[in-house]
Scaffold this motif. Structure first.
Motif, PDB file in Angstrom:
ATOM      1  N   PRO A 462       0.691  -1.168  -0.014  1.00 19.47           N
ATOM      2  CA  PRO A 462       0.108  -0.004   0.127  1.00 19.47           C
ATOM      3  C   PRO A 462       0.830   1.426  -0.138  1.00 19.47           C
ATOM      4  CG  PRO A 462       0.131  -0.879   2.152  1.00 19.47           C
ATOM      5  CD  PRO A 462       0.876  -1.913   1.297  1.00 19.47           C
ATOM      6  N   ILE A 463       0.335   2.461  -0.321  1.00 18.83           N
ATOM      7  CA  ILE A 463       0.920   3.760  -0.286  1.00 18.83           C
ATOM      8  C   ILE A 463       0.726   4.086   1.275  1.00 18.83           C
ATOM      9  CG2 ILE A 463       0.891   5.945  -1.024  1.00 18.83           C
ATOM     10  CD1 ILE A 463       1.498   3.928  -3.229  1.00 18.83           C
ATOM     11  N   HIS A 464       2.147   4.306   1.960  1.00 18.88           N
ATOM     12  CA  HIS A 464       2.061   4.756   3.254  1.00 18.88           C
ATOM     13  C   HIS A 464       2.151   6.079   3.501  1.00 18.88           C
ATOM     14  CE1 HIS A 464       1.910   0.862   4.747  1.00 18.88           C
ATOM     15  NE2 HIS A 464       3.269   0.326   4.269  1.00 18.88           N
ATOM     16  N   LYS A 465       1.186   6.735   4.269  1.00 15.17           N
ATOM     17  CA  LYS A 465       1.297   8.058   4.688  1.00 15.17           C
ATOM     18  C   LYS A 465       1.907   8.040   6.116  1.00 15.17           C
ATOM     19  CE  LYS A 465      -2.479   9.180   1.637  1.00 15.17           C
ATOM     20  NZ  LYS A 465      -2.663   8.075   0.843  1.00 15.17           N
ATOM     21  N   GLU A 466       2.300   9.477   6.349  1.00 15.90           N
ATOM     22  CA  GLU A 466       2.884   9.626   7.777  1.00 15.90           C
ATOM     23  C   GLU A 466       1.501   9.254   8.931  1.00 15.90           C
ATOM     24  OE1 GLU A 466       4.098  13.532   8.509  1.00 15.90           O
ATOM     25  OE2 GLU A 466       4.660  13.110  10.685  1.00 15.90           O
ATOM     26  N   ASN A 467       2.092   8.437   9.721  1.00 13.44           N
ATOM     27  CA  ASN A 467       1.113   8.181  10.870  1.00 13.44           C
ATOM     28  C   ASN A 467       1.534   8.628  12.138  1.00 13.44           C
ATOM     29  OD1 ASN A 467      -0.692   6.748  12.406  1.00 13.44           O
ATOM     30  ND2 ASN A 467      -0.681   4.829  11.528  1.00 13.44           N
ATOM     31  N   VAL A 468       0.761   9.684  12.675  1.00 14.51           N
ATOM     32  CA  VAL A 468       1.156  10.170  14.138  1.00 14.51           C
ATOM     33  C   VAL A 468       1.110   8.944  15.356  1.00 14.51           C
ATOM     34  CG1 VAL A 468       0.801  12.633  13.486  1.00 14.51           C
ATOM     35  CG2 VAL A 468      -1.184  10.802  14.670  1.00 14.51           C
ATOM     36  N   TYR A 469       0.464   7.981  14.878  1.00 10.14           N
ATOM     37  CA  TYR A 469       0.070   6.982  16.112  1.00 10.14           C
ATOM     38  C   TYR A 469       1.309   5.554  15.833  1.00 10.14           C
ATOM     39  CZ  TYR A 469      -4.262   8.756  16.536  1.00 10.14           C
ATOM     40  OH  TYR A 469      -5.575   9.934  16.774  1.00 10.14           O
ATOM     41  N   GLU A 470       2.389   6.045  15.366  1.00  9.93           N
ATOM     42  CA  GLU A 470       3.609   4.924  15.405  1.00  9.93           C
ATOM     43  C   GLU A 470       4.503   5.176  16.427  1.00  9.93           C
ATOM     44  OE1 GLU A 470       2.337   2.736  11.866  1.00  9.93           O
ATOM     45  OE2 GLU A 470       3.505   2.309  13.593  1.00  9.93           O
ATOM     46  N   THR A 471       4.503   6.140  17.338  1.00  9.26           N
ATOM     47  CA  THR A 471       5.403   6.473  18.165  1.00  9.26           C
ATOM     48  C   THR A 471       5.255   5.571  19.492  1.00  9.26           C
ATOM     49  OG1 THR A 471       4.249   8.248  19.382  1.00  9.26           O
ATOM     50  CG2 THR A 471       5.651   9.044  17.711  1.00  9.26           C
ATOM     51  N   GLU A 472       6.399   5.286  20.155  1.00  7.77           N
ATOM     52  CA  GLU A 472       6.244   4.430  21.407  1.00  7.77           C
ATOM     53  C   GLU A 472       5.313   4.952  22.547  1.00  7.77           C
ATOM     54  OE1 GLU A 472      10.098   3.469  22.774  1.00  7.77           O
ATOM     55  OE2 GLU A 472       9.123   2.227  24.306  1.00  7.77           O
ATOM     56  N   GLU A 473       5.548   6.264  22.610  1.00  4.27           N
ATOM     57  CA  GLU A 473       4.779   7.162  23.539  1.00  4.27           C
ATOM     58  C   GLU A 473       3.451   7.051  23.385  1.00  4.27           C
ATOM     59  OE1 GLU A 473       5.697  11.338  23.822  1.00  4.27           O
ATOM     60  OE2 GLU A 473       3.826  11.662  25.308  1.00  4.27           O
ATOM     61  N   SER A 474       3.037   6.919  22.197  1.00  2.06           N
ATOM     62  CA  SER A 474       1.378   6.960  21.642  1.00  2.06           C
ATOM     63  C   SER A 474       1.229   5.536  21.825  1.00  2.06           C
ATOM     64  CB  SER A 474       1.247   7.455  20.247  1.00  2.06           C
ATOM     65  OG  SER A 474       0.008   7.126  19.786  1.00  2.06           O
ATOM     66  N   LEU A 475       2.055   4.542  21.561  1.00  2.00           N
ATOM     67  CA  LEU A 475       1.670   3.222  21.605  1.00  2.00           C
ATOM     68  C   LEU A 475       1.306   2.729  23.122  1.00  2.00           C
ATOM     69  CD1 LEU A 475       1.548  -0.058  20.708  1.00  2.00           C
ATOM     70  CD2 LEU A 475       3.835  -0.047  20.946  1.00  2.00           C
ATOM     71  N   HIS A 476       2.200   3.219  24.124  1.00  2.00           N
ATOM     72  CA  HIS A 476       1.903   2.863  25.439  1.00  2.00           C
ATOM     73  C   HIS A 476       0.801   3.686  26.080  1.00  2.00           C
ATOM     74  CE1 HIS A 476       5.598   0.166  26.413  1.00  2.00           C
ATOM     75  NE2 HIS A 476       5.889   0.607  24.981  1.00  2.00           N
ATOM     76  N   GLN A 477       0.569   4.739  25.545  1.00  2.00           N
ATOM     77  CA  GLN A 477      -0.504   5.305  26.074  1.00  2.00           C
ATOM     78  C   GLN A 477      -1.977   4.512  25.696  1.00  2.00           C
ATOM     79  OE1 GLN A 477      -1.946   9.412  24.442  1.00  2.00           O
ATOM     80  NE2 GLN A 477      -1.907  10.005  26.391  1.00  2.00           N
ATOM     81  N   TYR A 478      -1.844   4.283  24.590  1.00  2.00           N
ATOM     82  CA  TYR A 478      -3.189   3.316  24.124  1.00  2.00           C
ATOM     83  C   TYR A 478      -3.165   1.985  24.795  1.00  2.00           C
ATOM     84  CZ  TYR A 478      -5.179   6.591  20.900  1.00  2.00           C
ATOM     85  OH  TYR A 478      -5.990   7.862  20.283  1.00  2.00           O
ATOM     86  N   ILE A 479      -1.972   1.308  25.008  1.00  2.00           N
ATOM     87  CA  ILE A 479      -2.168   0.053  25.725  1.00  2.00           C
ATOM     88  C   ILE A 479      -2.718   0.264  27.110  1.00  2.00           C
ATOM     89  CG2 ILE A 479      -0.592  -1.667  26.876  1.00  2.00           C
ATOM     90  CD1 ILE A 479       1.416  -1.298  24.422  1.00  2.00           C
ATOM     91  N   HIS A 480      -2.443   1.528  27.738  1.00  2.00           N
ATOM     92  CA  HIS A 480      -2.728   1.776  28.982  1.00  2.00           C
ATOM     93  C   HIS A 480      -4.360   2.032  29.180  1.00  2.00           C
ATOM     94  CE1 HIS A 480      -2.316   2.384  33.167  1.00  2.00           C
ATOM     95  NE2 HIS A 480      -2.389   3.567  33.201  1.00  2.00           N
ATOM     96  N   PHE A 481      -4.684   2.792  28.014  1.00  2.00           N
ATOM     97  CA  PHE A 481      -6.060   2.939  27.834  1.00  2.00           C
ATOM     98  C   PHE A 481      -6.824   1.760  27.448  1.00  2.00           C
ATOM     99  CE2 PHE A 481      -9.337   4.551  24.559  1.00  2.00           C
ATOM    100  CZ  PHE A 481     -10.470   4.930  25.585  1.00  2.00           C
TER     101      PHE A 481
END
Length: 716
Positions: A462-481
């Motif tokens: 696929p054509i990948h566009k920039e994704n703001v949800y790829e950061t480790e900080e965002s990942l761990h925040q969503y895991i906690h959520f």
């Protein structure tokens, strides 16, 4: 092949003559016998090249018997004209491969080979006598059962020309002999680099028209229909994957890495002990020869690799990040046939309007060669794609199913529908031995994923566009959520406890409004790290979560496999605490699957009983595209649940694409709910809407408390 057997293009059913149909029948019938004469002795006809199939004596008799049975069913022949009712019983029904460990249990006492050849001669005479007795003056349509039965029987034999060739190829080479005129293509060494071609996507209209003006050739029931798909941008390899490219997978021990394989694929891989493609002949640990139909040759590295669907899937996983097989709508784009109802399709169709038997055709099909050709042997098409048709079949990621408007044909009720079971995938485009209907742009054939055919594949990304949800900080925040314990998410008794466990409550809302306590399948679009998907599996026998973030999808798959994963969440400043994400013990993880995916480009090859899009639409670039297409993945009577706080931000969604939260050109205030009711109302009934609070933890003393609007819709 002998000049007398040079293939002819499919007949024009709008203007048939007895002489033309007789010549076509004779060509197909004789070509099949030419192939079936390639066994070294009569004894070989009774052997099993593949224990999942019948012995070759069956296929020698089967195609002839099919003519008699179908012509009798249609009233072309009477029951008294049957040459041998016993043969027309024992040679009638073949087998569809089930699991790879289902071994054939063959108790028939097959007749002598010479008697079956004699039977074939009798059938040929009957058919050649029957054809002129029919009225061919009008265009032939599917409801003209007598004429259609003749065409059906001929094209059925074309199918078995191909499938029988695979079985012969599986015999020990010394038990075969090349028939006169068999020609193997050359190899020129190593192939060129397999570059990606950018495809812009677009609208694809699929289905063979019933109008004989638009499509004046025979078709199987699974080809007819009319449905439209929106295909997004993608990139695809210009060549099918070559033997040389596959060697890197073999050398990297791809057959031994379970993480690359689907669950079904790994079971097959371990059972079969596969370590290389089926038609590679190992000499030692790192050298191979290659089995063609009738001989072993030096490895043709520039020919396309021939593998099954399970192997092709593993290779795509090995390539990494979002690589996959092509879908049917994408294949129609790269083949240059985005609209099956366009007036020029018949004239351009490789199986009908072009010259199929010489090099000028531009395709390796119709037995031009008795083998594959190098991946760059012919010129590319206007899209820059090589071998869109011919050489080897194109394995796809699309399940075999009926198109919109599908109807079984009463002459062959079990041709397609028994295989609409989720276990068969489409192959497209034909191979070097495909002829007649098989080489048509409309051809759609379904085979089990472990089935061997003259089939290969190309890789799509696929054509990948920039994704703001790829950061480790965002990942761990969503895991906690998703997975944090209530006491860790909200360590204050006076806090809004009703806002906790939002992903679980979203899934419960779906289940509450589902059509039954247990349903077949659920889809979680924008699943993040997967809590809702796991919860949906309580009521769905299959629950799939897709998210545009590779990091989110990868974590969810890891949690599915391990059931428990540690993570870090912020306590204060740089201080972190450790949490544990765990799948509840009463959830069956084997029901769950996660993948990277794009809500703008939903895979419409499967429909679901429950579809969830939690806090999704206000984070999409083009939410209207999603809203207008989501009905395609919801079953009739199925439920769609959307939740959103309607936080429209230009960093995610250009203002021109907002669904609400603005004043229109007439000065009217437009809300998101207003837009949803208009757009979703075209395909859904609104069941209810409720407030759904949620709480996002930032650190021990800061939280985001929001109230999503949950809307529940039922598909009409």
């Amino acid at each position: 092949m002998p000049d007398a057997l040079r293939r002819t293009k499919q007949l024009n059913i709008a203007s048939l003559t007895p002489a033309a149909i007789s010549a076509y029948f004779d060509n197909v019938y004789t070509t099949y016998e030419w192939l079936m004469s390639s066994l070294s002795s009569d004894e070989v006809y009774y052997e099993f090249p593949n224990r999942l199939r019948r012995p070759l004596i069956f296929y020698l008799g089967h195609t002839a018997v099919f003519y008699i049975n179908k012509l009798c069913s249609a009233g072309v022949l009477t029951e008294e004209q049957r040459p041998n009712p016993h043969y027309e019983d024992i040679f009638a029904v073949g087998v569809d491969e089930m699991s790879w460990d289902d071994m054939a249990d063959d108790h028939f006492e097959w007749p002598p080979v010479a008697d079956v050849w004699k039977y074939r001669r009798a059938v040929k005479a009957l058919v050649l006598e029957a054809i002129p007795a029919l009225d061919w003056s009008a265009p032939v349509t599917r409801d003209m059962h007598k004429q259609w039965s003749v065409l059906m029987s001929i094209e059925h034999e074309n199918i078995h020309l191909e499938t029988s060739s695979v079985l012969i190829r599986e015999l020990p080479v010394e038990k075969t002999r090349a028939p006169d005129g068999w020609a193997v293509a050359p190899s020129f060494g190593m192939p060129p680099k397999n570059k990606f071609v950018h495809m812009h996507g677009g609208t694809v209209r699929m289905g063979k028209p019933s109008d004989v003006v638009l499509s004046p050739a025979y078709g199987w029931d699974c080809e007819f229909g009319d449905e439209t798909h929106q295909v997004g941008e993608f990139e695809v390899t210009q060549f099918k994957v070559s033997n040389a490219e596959w060697l890197a997978f073999v050398n990297d021990k791809g057959y031994e890495k379970q993480e690359l394989w689907s669950e079904e694929g790994w079971r097959w891989c371990t059972f079969s002990k596969a370590r290389h493609p089926h038609f590679w002949v190992p000499l030692d640990a790192s050298k191979y020869r290659f089995r063609t139909m009738f001989e072993e040759i030096d490895m043709p590295w520039d020919w396309p690799v021939e593998v099954n669907h399970l192997e092709a899937y593993a290779y795509c996983q090995w390539r990494g990040d979002g690589f996959r097989l092509i879908t049917e709508p994408e294949w129609r784009l790269i083949a240059g046939f985005p609209d099956s109802y366009a007036k020029d399709v018949a004239a351009r169709d490789p199986g009908f309007g072009s010259k199929p038997t010489d090099l000028s055709s531009g395709y390796n099909k119709d037995l031009l060669f008795g083998s594959s050709t190098p991946v760059n042997f012919f010129k590319p098409n206007e899209q820059g794609i090589y071998d869109a048709f011919g050489n080897v079949w194109e394995l796809s990621s699309s399940e075999y199913r009926g198109l919109a408007g599908f109807q079984e044909h009463s002459l062959y009720m079990d041709f397609s529908t028994p295989c609409f079971d989720g276990k068969h995938d489409l192959i497209l485009g034909g191979s070097w031995i495909s002829t007649g209907n098989e080489s048509s742009v409309h051809a759609r054939y379904g085979f089990r994923r472990h089935f061997f055919q003259h089939a290969g594949f190309r890789v799509v990304r696929p054509i990948h566009k920039e994704n703001v949800y790829e950061t480790e900080e965002s990942l761990h925040q969503y895991i906690h959520f998703h997975y944090g314990k209530p006491a860790d998410l909200l360590p204050w008794e006076f806090g809004p406890t009703a806002a906790l466990e939002f992903p679980k409550r979203c899934a419960e809302l779906c289940i509450q409004h589902a059509s039954a306590p247990e349903v077949e399948a659920a889809l979680d679009i924008g699943c993040a790290v997967g809590r809702s998907t796991f919860e949906l599996a309580r009521a769905a026998r299959f629950a799939k979560g897709i998210d545009y973030s590779h990091a989110f999808a990868d974590f969810a798959n890891s949690l599915r496999d391990k059931r428990e994963v540690s993570y870090k969440y912020t306590f204060q400043g740089d201080l972190k605490k450790t949490g544990t994400a765990a799948v509840p013990s009463d959830i069956d993880c084997s029901r769950v699957e996660f993948a990277q995916g794009d809500a703008h480009l939903l895979d419409t090859d499967r429909q679901y009983d429950m579809v969830l899009g939690a806090n999704l639409i206000d984070r999409l670039h083009s939410p209207m595209q999603f809203v207008r297409s989501v009905h395609e993945v919801v079953k009739q009577g199925g439920v769609l649940v959307l939740t959103s706080p309607y936080t429209w931000l230009e960093e995610f969604t250009p203002k021109k694409n907002w669904l609400g939260g603005y004043v229109d050109a007439e000065g009217n205030e437009v809300t998101t709910f207003d837009t949803l009711k208009v757009e979703l109302g075209k395909h859904f009934d609104l069941v209810t809407d409720v407030p759904l609070p949620f709480l996002i933890y930032e650190h021990a003393r800061k939280f985001q408390w929001s109230v999503a609007h949950a809307t529940v819709w039922r598909r009409r």
